[in-house]
Design a protein around this motif. Structure first.
Motif, PDB file in Angstrom:
ATOM      1  N   VAL A  86       0.819  -1.210   0.000  1.00 45.77           N
ATOM      2  CA  VAL A  86       0.000   0.000   0.000  1.00 45.77           C
ATOM      3  C   VAL A  86       0.860   1.270   0.000  1.00 45.77           C
ATOM      4  CG1 VAL A  86      -2.022  -1.112   0.988  1.00 45.77           C
ATOM      5  CG2 VAL A  86      -0.312  -0.122   2.518  1.00 45.77           C
ATOM      6  N   ASN A  87       2.129   1.117  -0.349  1.00 44.08           N
ATOM      7  CA  ASN A  87       3.015   2.267  -0.498  1.00 44.08           C
ATOM      8  C   ASN A  87       2.417   3.205  -1.550  1.00 44.08           C
ATOM      9  OD1 ASN A  87       5.177   3.792  -1.954  1.00 44.08           O
ATOM     10  ND2 ASN A  87       6.500   2.819  -0.422  1.00 44.08           N
ATOM     11  N   PRO A  88       2.335   4.512  -1.263  1.00 45.09           N
ATOM     12  CA  PRO A  88       1.722   5.445  -2.217  1.00 45.09           C
ATOM     13  C   PRO A  88       2.326   5.396  -3.620  1.00 45.09           C
ATOM     14  CG  PRO A  88       2.061   6.518  -0.108  1.00 45.09           C
ATOM     15  CD  PRO A  88       2.728   5.176  -0.016  1.00 45.09           C
ATOM     16  N   ARG A  89       3.621   5.130  -3.724  1.00 41.69           N
ATOM     17  CA  ARG A  89       4.246   5.038  -5.060  1.00 41.69           C
ATOM     18  C   ARG A  89       3.686   3.855  -5.841  1.00 41.69           C
ATOM     19  NH1 ARG A  89       9.336   2.986  -7.220  1.00 41.69           N
ATOM     20  NH2 ARG A  89       9.762   4.134  -9.130  1.00 41.69           N
ATOM     21  N   PHE A  90       3.508   2.725  -5.174  1.00 39.79           N
ATOM     22  CA  PHE A  90       2.924   1.557  -5.843  1.00 39.79           C
ATOM     23  C   PHE A  90       1.473   1.830  -6.240  1.00 39.79           C
ATOM     24  CE2 PHE A  90       6.025  -1.278  -3.356  1.00 39.79           C
ATOM     25  CZ  PHE A  90       6.948  -1.250  -4.373  1.00 39.79           C
ATOM     26  N   ILE A  91       0.728   2.473  -5.350  1.00 48.54           N
ATOM     27  CA  ILE A  91      -0.673   2.787  -5.647  1.00 48.54           C
ATOM     28  C   ILE A  91      -0.759   3.701  -6.870  1.00 48.54           C
ATOM     29  CG2 ILE A  91      -2.791   3.872  -4.780  1.00 48.54           C
ATOM     30  CD1 ILE A  91      -2.015   1.161  -3.431  1.00 48.54           C
TER      31      ILE A  91
ATOM     32  N   THR B  11      -1.368  -5.784   7.655  1.00 42.51           N
ATOM     33  CA  THR B  11      -0.486  -4.602   7.546  1.00 42.51           C
ATOM     34  C   THR B  11      -0.251  -4.192   6.096  1.00 42.51           C
ATOM     35  OG1 THR B  11       1.596  -5.837   7.451  1.00 42.51           O
ATOM     36  CG2 THR B  11       0.734  -5.289   9.663  1.00 42.51           C
ATOM     37  N   GLY B  12      -0.621  -5.035   5.140  1.00 38.73           N
ATOM     38  CA  GLY B  12      -0.429  -4.716   3.724  1.00 38.73           C
ATOM     39  C   GLY B  12       0.893  -5.182   3.159  1.00 38.73           C
ATOM     40  N   VAL B  13       1.654  -5.972   3.938  1.00 37.76           N
ATOM     41  CA  VAL B  13       2.916  -6.476   3.397  1.00 37.76           C
ATOM     42  C   VAL B  13       2.647  -7.694   2.525  1.00 37.76           C
ATOM     43  CG1 VAL B  13       4.302  -5.604   5.315  1.00 37.76           C
ATOM     44  CG2 VAL B  13       3.472  -7.964   5.370  1.00 37.76           C
ATOM     45  N   GLU B  14       3.489  -7.858   1.528  1.00 39.47           N
ATOM     46  CA  GLU B  14       3.442  -9.033   0.663  1.00 39.47           C
ATOM     47  C   GLU B  14       4.807  -9.205   0.022  1.00 39.47           C
ATOM     48  OE1 GLU B  14       1.523  -7.617  -3.515  1.00 39.47           O
ATOM     49  OE2 GLU B  14       0.106  -7.587  -1.852  1.00 39.47           O
TER      50      GLU B  14
END
Length: 177
Positions: free
Chosen positions: A10-15, A116-119
């Protein structure tokens, strides 16, 4: 992400990258069927690499596009979905039936970690002259050899050697070709 390390999905750059890709896919998927030149132009700008001769039927979905590499004489039927958090490499002379899904994203089994949104992601490699039947699913980390047929509805959970027909859930070797 491409190295297989755990990352924050969910990092803003990835989004932002996902939204840019979705915008391109919206345009691709909403072109009229006879606007094939425009479709190819969009895919040329989206995919990491491609052969000269390829065709992808609408609709098509992916996460980033830039991590997808397709070979020469590639054909994908309706509703191909590729979650390309890691590289997806598809060889020459491959035919993909309708409603096929190829996944690279992996999620923790532990709910607290998953929340937490990690993958992490594991690449998928598909050899030359592979036919993937409709409604098949290819899971993260799988390598499929050359001259393989994946039966319709199969779920491919492990590597497949060259020169076989596989089917089932999980997919298993049915016969050699």
């Amino acid at each position: 992400m491409l190295s297989g390390e755990v990352y924050d999905a969910v990092n803003p750059r990835f989004i932002e990258m996902l939204m840019t890709t979705r915008d391109k896919l919206w345009e691709f998927n909403n072109l009229r069927p006879y606007e094939m030149d425009k479709m190819k132009d969009i895919l040329r700008g989206l995919l990491g690499s491609h052969g000269k001769n390829f065709h992808v039927n609408q609709p098509f979905r992916c996460d980033y596009g830039c991590n997808i590499h397709i070979g020469e004489n590639f054909f994908a039927n309706f509703n191909l979905t590729i979650l390309d958090e890691a590289e997806v490499r598809i060889g020459d002379n491959c035919f993909i039936g309708p409603n096929v899904s190829i996944f690279t994203a992996c999620h923790p089994l532990d709910a607290a970690s998953r929340d937490t949104g990690v993958e992490w992601a594991e690449p998928v490699t598909i050899g030359d002259s592979v036919w993937i039947g409709g409604n098949a699913t290819i899971l993260p980390g799988v390598t499929i050899g050359d001259n393989v047929v994946i039966g319709a509805g199969s779920v491919v959970t492990r590597n497949i050697p060259s020169g076989v027909v596989v089917g089932g859930n999980p997919a298993r070797i049915i016969k050699k070709v």
